[in-house]
Design a protein around this motif. Structure first.
Motif, short mmCIF file in Angstrom:
data_model
loop_
_atom_site.label_atom_id
_atom_site.label_comp_id
_atom_site.label_asym_id
_atom_site.label_seq_id
_atom_site.Cartn_x
_atom_site.Cartn_y
_atom_site.Cartn_z
N LEU A 25 10.16 6.28 -2.89
CA LEU A 25 11.05 7.12 -3.00
C LEU A 25 11.27 8.26 -3.72
O LEU A 25 10.02 8.68 -3.96
CB LEU A 25 10.77 6.37 -4.59
N ARG B 167 0.75 12.92 -0.85
CA ARG B 167 1.15 11.33 -2.29
C ARG B 167 1.55 10.60 -2.08
O ARG B 167 2.42 10.83 -1.51
CB ARG B 167 1.32 12.14 -3.43
N GLY C 62 3.32 6.67 -3.49
CA GLY C 62 4.10 5.97 -5.17
C GLY C 62 4.70 6.92 -6.02
O GLY C 62 5.05 7.08 -5.51
N ILE C 63 3.96 6.96 -7.27
CA ILE C 63 4.54 7.49 -8.11
C ILE C 63 4.50 9.19 -7.75
O ILE C 63 5.72 9.88 -8.71
CB ILE C 63 4.39 6.84 -9.48
N TYR C 64 3.57 9.54 -7.85
CA TYR C 64 3.27 10.74 -7.41
C TYR C 64 4.08 11.10 -6.38
O TYR C 64 4.51 12.23 -6.61
CB TYR C 64 1.84 10.95 -6.99
N ALA D 285 7.35 10.32 -5.92
CA ALA D 285 8.17 11.03 -6.44
C ALA D 285 8.28 11.64 -7.50
O ALA D 285 9.54 12.71 -7.49
CB ALA D 285 8.61 9.51 -7.28
N MET D 286 7.36 12.14 -8.14
CA MET D 286 7.39 13.15 -9.31
C MET D 286 7.09 14.59 -8.16
O MET D 286 7.90 15.35 -8.79
CB MET D 286 5.86 13.01 -9.58
#
Lengths: 326, 295
Positions: free
Chosen positions: A70, A121, A123-125, A127-128
Motif C-alpha cells: 500500500l 519497511r 506494512g503500515i510503515y 505506507a507512512m
C-alpha cells in the motif's frame, strides 16, 4: 540462489501464459468500441480525464492488488510526471509524445529512488514512508523555480504529434489519449499475468515462503514499485497535456488518497475494478463539483463504508457472483 | 553580543524555541500514535483531524459557552477522546482480525469526513483564539525574549509526555497495558477486560491529540486543515523513532523539532524537508527506526 531466481519453477506460471480468457477479451473489445464513439456522447476532455485516472488507478492496483504494497504517496509520480511533461512542452517546446515520454521516465526514476528506501519497511510503515516522501515531493513542487509554485505550469501548448499531426483539437487529442491509456492498461494486464506477476502474487500471499523458494523478494518488490510509479507517471504526464496544466493538486496527498479510493471502490486486485472505480470517482467529482467540501465528506464516507462493509469492491463482488476473475 | 557561526544569538535562540514548540507537538502527537499502535496495531490516520478537533472544541467552548482556556484544556481532550471511544466501538473494533492496512484506510476516511465537515461550516480562513490573560506577555531572558504562552506549551507538553511515560512504564495499569500489547489472549485469561482496555487506550491516544490541539489553538489559527499536513510530518517522526518505545517517541519528537528549528537558521530552504531527509537516512542505516524493536 541466483539460479532459482532467474528460472522459477515452470509449473508456477503455466496458467498465466495461456493467454487472455475470452471474457476478458470481450470486455476489453467492448470497452474499446464504447471509448471509440464516446466523444460523440460526452465532453471529450471529461472522457480523457476519466481515462487518465483509470490508468493511474490501474497502475496503483498493480502495486497494491498484486504486490500487496500500500503506497500512500502515488501522487508524487502522477504529479511529478505531469510537471516534467508540462515543462518539456512549454519551455523546451517538445512535441507531446516526447514530453509524455520524459515525464514518464522521470516518474520511473523517482519511483526507483523512493521505492529503494520504502521497501526497507513493511506494512503500515511502508505506507507512512511513501506518504512522507510524497510530501517531500509536494514541498519541492511548492518551492522549486520550474514548477511555478501556487500557480503551477499553465497554458501548456499541445503541439503536434511527432511534429506532424496537430492535437490542439480535443477530438484529435482524444484518440491519442485513448491509445496511450488503453495501451498502458493492456501492458499492466500483461505484467500481472506474466511469470513475473505470478511471483508477485506468491510474495503477496506468503513472503517467507517466496524467500525460502529462492526468490529475491526485495528485487521483485522494487521492480513492481518502479513499474507502478512509471505507469502512474504515464497517466499524469498525459493528463498534463489534456488539461494543458500541471498543478499542486496532482502532487498533493489528497490525490494519493483518491487513487486508493478508486481502487478500493472498484475492487483491489481485480483487472477492471480500478477502471470502474476511477470512472465513478471522477464522475462524482464532476457532478458534485459545486458542493465544495461535501465532496471530501462523501469520499470519506465511501472510504469508511468500503472498508467496513465492502472490502472486495464492486468488481470484486461481481466477480464472486459470476465465479470468474474479472 | 557574540555570534555563533555567523548567526546572532537572538535569531538562533528564537528559532530554537520555535523548534522546541514544534517538537512539543511532534512529541505529543507521535506519543499518541505510539500508544495506539502499541495495543491496536493500527496507524491512526485521523490523528491530525482529531488534533484539529481539539482546537475547534476549545474554540467552540469559548465562543458558544464562554468556557475559558483552562477548562477547555481539560474538557476538550475529554470530548475528543469520547468521540474516539465511539469510533473504536462502532468501527475500528470490526477490523482487528483483518490486515492492519484496513485500519489505516478507515481512519483516513474518518479524517476526510471530519476535515470536510469543518471546512464546510467554518471555511479555511481560520478562527482566532486569544492567549489566556495569565499567559500573555513574556520574559526578557537577556539573550532573548520568551513569550509566556510558548514557554507554557513546552512545559505542558513535557509534563504530559512524562506523565504518560510514567503511567505506562511504572504503574500497575501500565503493566496490564504492556502485557496486553505482548499477548492479549493471555491477559484476557487473567480476567482483564481487554476489549475495554483497547477502547480506553484508543480514547486516550485520541485525547492526547485533542490536548495538543488545545495547546496549538492560541498559537496557530484554528482551521480545518491545521492537522492535515502536520500529521504527515508526525508520520515521518514515527518512522524515524520507531514505535517500539514510549520514551523513543518523546525524545524523537522533541529532537526533530529542534533540528528543524536549527535548519531554519542555517539553511531556511531546507527546513520544510529536513525531517523527510533524516527519515531517508535512517531508513538506509537503521530501517527499524532509532528506538524500534523490529522492522
Amino acid at each position: 540462489m541466483s539460479a532459482t531466481d532467474t528460472q522459477p519453477a515452470p509449473e508456477l506460471h503455466r496458467p498465466a501464459t495461456q493467454g487472455m480468457p475470452m471474457l476478458h477479451k470481450a470486455i476489453f473489445a467492448a470497452l474499446l468500441v464504447v471509448l471509440a464513439v464516446l466523444p460523440i456522447l460526452v465532453y471529450p476532455v471529461f472522457a480523457m480525464k476519466v481515462m487518465c485516472f483509470a490508468l493511474f488507478a490501474a497502475a496503483f492496483n498493480l502495486l497494491l492488488g498484486f504486490g500487496g504494497l500500500l503506497s500512500f504517496g502515488h501522487a508524487a509520480y502522477f504529479g511529478g510526471a505531469s510537471y516534467v511533461a508540462a515543462h518539456a512542452s512549454k519551455v523546451w517546446g517538445w512535441s507531446p509524445e516526447l514530453s509524455i515520454l520524459v515525464g514518464t521516465l522521470a516518474a520511473g526514476i523517482l519511483g526507483l529512488a523512493i521505492g529503494a528506501l520504502a521497501i526497507r519497511r513493511q506494512g503500515i510503515y511502508f505506507a507512512m514512508v511513501t506518504l512522507a516522501f510524497a510530501q517531500m515531493v509536494y514541498f519541492f513542487a511548492l518551492q522549486a523555480e520550474f514548477t511555478g509554485g501556487e500557480d503551477g505550469i499553465q497554458s501548456v501548448p499541445r503541439g503536434s504529434l511527432f511534429g506532424l499531426f496537430p492535437v490542439d483539437e480535443n477530438e484529435a487529442l482524444y484518440y491519442l489519449v485513448l491509445a496511450i491509456t488503453f495501451g498502458g492498461i493492456l501492458l499492466l494486464y500483461r505484467i500481472v499475468h506474466s511469470p513475473f506477476g505470478q511471483v508477485l502474487k506468491a510474495i503477496r500471499e506468503n513472503e517467507p515462503r517466496a524467500v525460502s523458494l529462492g526468490y529475491r523478494v526485495n528485487r521483485y518488490k522494487l521492480t513492481v514499485f518502479v513499474l507502478s510509479a512509471t505507469l502512474a507517471g504515464l497517466a499524469g504526464a498525459t493528463k498534463s497535456q489534456v488539461f494543458q496544466l500541471a498543478s499542486l493538486t496532482d502532487v498533493h496527498w489528497s490525490m494519493s488518497g483518491e487513487v486508493v479510493l478508486m481502487t478500493l471502490l472498484g475492487g483491489v486486485g481485480t483487472v477492471f475494478g480500478p477502471l470502474l472505480g476511477a470512472t465513478i470517482v471522477v464522475t462524482m467529482q464532476n457532478y458534485l463539483a459545486s458542493m465544495g467540501a461535501w465532496v471530501t465528506v462523501i469520499q470519506g464516507v465511501i472510504f469508511v463504508l468500503g472498508v467496513l462493509l465492502f472490502r472486495e469492491g464492486i468488481i470484486g463482488v461481481l466477480s464472486k457472483w459470476l465465479k470468474r476473475p474479472l | 553580543m557574540f555570534e555563533l557561526l555567523g548567526v546572532p544569538p537572538q535569531v538562533l535562540m528564537g528559532q530554537l524555541l520555535l523548534g522546541l514548540i514544534n517538537g512539543s507537538f511532534y512529541a505529543v502527537l507521535s506519543l499518541g500514535l505510539a500508544v495506539i499502535f502499541g495495543l491496536l496495531n493500527i496507524i491512526n490516520f485521523s490523528h491530525g483531524a482529531q488534533y484539529m478537533l481539539g482546537a475547534f472544541v476549545a474554540w467552540m467552548l469559548l465562543e458558544y459557552l464562554g468556557i475559558s482556556y483552562w477548562w477547555a484544556l481539560l474538557l476538550a481532550p475529554v470530548i475528543v477522546g469520547a468521540t474516539g471511544l465511539v469510533l473504536e466501538k462502532l468501527a475500528l473494533r470490526r477490523l482487528y482480525h483483518l490486515d492492519h492496512l484496513y485500519g489505516l484506510l478507515l481512519t483516513f476516511g474518518v479524517a476526510l469526513i471530519i476535515q470536510g465537515l469543518f471546512r464546510n461550516y467554518y471555511g479555511i480562513s481560520g478562527l482566532p483564539y486569544q492567549i489566556p490573560d495569565q499567559l500573555s506577555g513574556g520574559q526578557n531572558l537577556g539573550f532573548m525574549f520568551l513569550p509566556n504562552y510558548r514557554g507554557w506549551v513546552v512545559v505542558a507538553s513535557v509534563v504530559v509526555c512524562f506523565g504518560t511515560w510514567f503511567v505506562i512504564e511504572k504503574t500497575k495499569l501500565g503493566a496490564y497495558l504492556r502485557a496486553a500489547t505482548e499477548n492479549p489472549t493471555l491477559v484476557g485469561a487473567f480476567g482483564i477486560n481487554v476489549p475495554l482496555m483497547i477502547m480506553l487506550t484508543y480514547g486516550f491516544g485520541v485525547a492526547l491529540a485533542g490536548f495538543a490541539g488545545v495547546l496549538a489553538a492560541p498559537i496557530y489559527s484554528v482551521n480545518p486543515n491545521m492537522g492535515a499536513d502536520l500529521i504527515i510530518v508526525v508520520f515521518a517522526v514515527v518512522v524515524i523513532g520507531g514505535m517500539g518505545s514510549i520514551m523513543g517517541a518523546i525524545v524523537t519528537g522533541f529532537g526533530l523539532g529542534i533540528i528543524e528549528g536549527l535548519t531554519k537558521v542555517f539553511y531556511p530552504a531546507g527546513s520544510a524537508v529536513v525531517i523527510f531527509v533524516i527519515m531517508a537516512i535512517v531508513l538506509m542505516i537503521k530501517p527499524e527506526g532509532l528506538f524500534g524493536r523490529n522492522a
